[in-house]
Scaffold this active site. Structure first.
Site, PDB file in Angstrom:
ATOM      1  N   GLU A  53      20.441  43.171  46.327  1.00 18.09           N
ATOM      2  CA  GLU A  53      19.252  43.709  46.998  1.00 18.09           C
ATOM      3  C   GLU A  53      19.228  43.302  48.475  1.00 18.09           C
ATOM      4  OE1 GLU A  53      17.794  42.326  42.847  1.00 18.09           O
ATOM      5  OE2 GLU A  53      19.480  41.952  44.191  1.00 18.09           O
ATOM      6  N   CYS A  87      15.105  37.432  45.684  1.00 18.74           N
ATOM      7  CA  CYS A  87      15.209  38.820  46.155  1.00 18.74           C
ATOM      8  C   CYS A  87      13.844  39.505  46.134  1.00 18.74           C
ATOM      9  CB  CYS A  87      16.190  39.596  45.281  1.00 18.74           C
ATOM     10  SG  CYS A  87      17.900  39.025  45.447  1.00 18.74           S
ATOM     11  N   TRP A 176      59.451  39.355  24.447  1.00 13.92           N
ATOM     12  CA  TRP A 176      58.675  40.493  24.925  1.00 13.92           C
ATOM     13  C   TRP A 176      58.894  41.683  23.999  1.00 13.92           C
ATOM     14  CZ3 TRP A 176      54.936  39.956  28.282  1.00 13.92           C
ATOM     15  CH2 TRP A 176      54.975  38.882  29.183  1.00 13.92           C
ATOM     16  N   ARG A 190      45.011  39.604  33.141  1.00 13.04           N
ATOM     17  CA  ARG A 190      44.792  38.167  33.356  1.00 13.04           C
ATOM     18  C   ARG A 190      43.985  37.883  34.622  1.00 13.04           C
ATOM     19  NH1 ARG A 190      50.857  35.761  31.929  1.00 13.04           N
ATOM     20  NH2 ARG A 190      50.690  35.989  29.646  1.00 13.04           N
ATOM     21  N   ARG A 213      51.955  36.790  37.701  1.00 16.46           N
ATOM     22  CA  ARG A 213      53.019  36.986  38.708  1.00 16.46           C
ATOM     23  C   ARG A 213      53.421  38.446  38.892  1.00 16.46           C
ATOM     24  NH1 ARG A 213      54.440  34.842  34.108  1.00 16.46           N
ATOM     25  NH2 ARG A 213      56.151  35.663  32.871  1.00 16.46           N
TER      26      ARG A 213
END
Length: 334
Positions: A53, A87, A176, A190, A213
């Site tokens: 705001e 606010c 993998w 991640r 990475r």
């Protein structure tokens, strides 16, 4: 979609820009409308900075227009002093006459007080515009406040025959199952979390780095369930720039519900978003205790034939995305 829903929908779009830097604050979006024209927009600044705001009001060039404008915001304006002033007070200062709000703030420090303060001084307030969509937008914040735990995503990759890993490996590194594009997406995921949790067996058998990475962005903290706190400090997780949290017998009681205690421990450390990547025992612990919000499974076309079984999910798929020959399947815990 009526005109008020249109502007709240715009606020949701704006609020997306606040994540992840705003966390643990909510990623609020706000816009200010004068004579059917948006004259100001703002989203929550990085944690410790201005709220949506404030940023929206500050973006309005001609402040005199605010007296005849309508403010739209995804979450109830705060009414208390925190790292920044309330606010609600700024809205009152500029005498904005109408406020449309997506949802109330469940935080006990606010919890309707912002609305009451605005109404006390004659401002017209309407709550509940696109409330379902705003709840989805603020799901992390709402989980943190209401459930007093991080928002939790369980993630793993599995073979076409539902194995998460082979029984025997020749080398100490992750196997993998998914393709390189799935791995890149996994690393992107991640960066959207404060912390990644794994069990010590995964750390010892795979010696992973657990960073992001393959995608630009900040790597999450690493939490490892390790009762004896006896991990070799030469393992890869200790060689990255990520902070490592060891959850040992000093942190939790391993004879009681482990998942619930881990949630309490991590929320006390300021963790609002948690991704859990394994192994099977850790994933099943959270599934058994029903402490999860989303599950993301990368399904590979590869067959293992013999290995460690992936967790079983007895829920309908919420979403399925094809990644070349892989599939990313999402489940929601409703």
């Amino acid at each position: 979609m009526n005109i008020h829903e249109k502007y709240i929908n715009r606020c949701i779009q704006i609020g997306e820009n606040a994540a992840p830097s705003a966390y643990p604050n909510p990623n609020v979006g706000c816009c200010i409308v004068h004579e059917d024209c948006i004259i100001g927009e703002g989203f929550t600044s990085a944690y410790g900075g201005s709220h949506a705001e404030v940023n929206a009001i500050n973006s309005v060039e001609n402040k005199d227009l605010l007296k005849a404008s309508t403010l739209y915001v995804t979450l109830e304006p705060c009414s208390h002093f925190g790292k920044t002033p309330p606010c609600a007070d700024l809205i009152l200062k500029y005498k904005i006459p109408k406020i449309y709000i997506g949802i109330k703030d469940p935080n006990p420090k606010v919890s309707g007080n912002g609305i009451k303060r605005l109404e006390k001084y004659g401002i017209k307030v309407k709550v509940g515009v696109l409330s379902k969509k705003c709840k989805e937008h603020h799901k992390i914040f709402l989980t943190n406040i209401k459930e007093k735990r991080p928002y939790i995503v369980l993630k793993w990759a599995e073979s076409s025959d539902s194995f998460i890993a082979p029984l025997k490996k020749k080398i100490t590194k992750p196997v993998w199952l998914s393709n390189k594009y799935s791995r890149q997406l996994s690393h992107k995921l991640r960066t959207e979390f404060d912390c990644i949790l794994v069990g010590s067996k995964t750390i010892i058998s795979d010696n992973p780095m657990l960073n992001s990475r393959d995608w630009y962005g900040e790597s999450p903290k690493i939490a490892v369930i390790n009762k004896a706190n006896d991990l070799d400090r030469n393992l890869n997780i200790f060689k990255t720039t990520s902070e490592v949290l060891i959850i040992d017998k000093k942190c939790i009681d391993f004879t009681q519900n482990i998942a619930k205690q881990i949630c309490s421990y991590l929320i006390s450390k300021g963790i609002s978003r948690l991704i859990i990547e394994g192994g099977t025992q850790t994933l099943n612990t959270f599934i058994k205790e029903d402490l999860w919000d989303e599950i993301k499974v990368f399904k590979s076309p590869l067959e293992i034939k013999e290995g460690i079984k992936a967790p079983k999910i007895q829920l309908p798929k919420t979403n399925k995305k094809e990644i070349i020959k892989d599939s990313l399947i999402t489940y929601l815990n409703n």
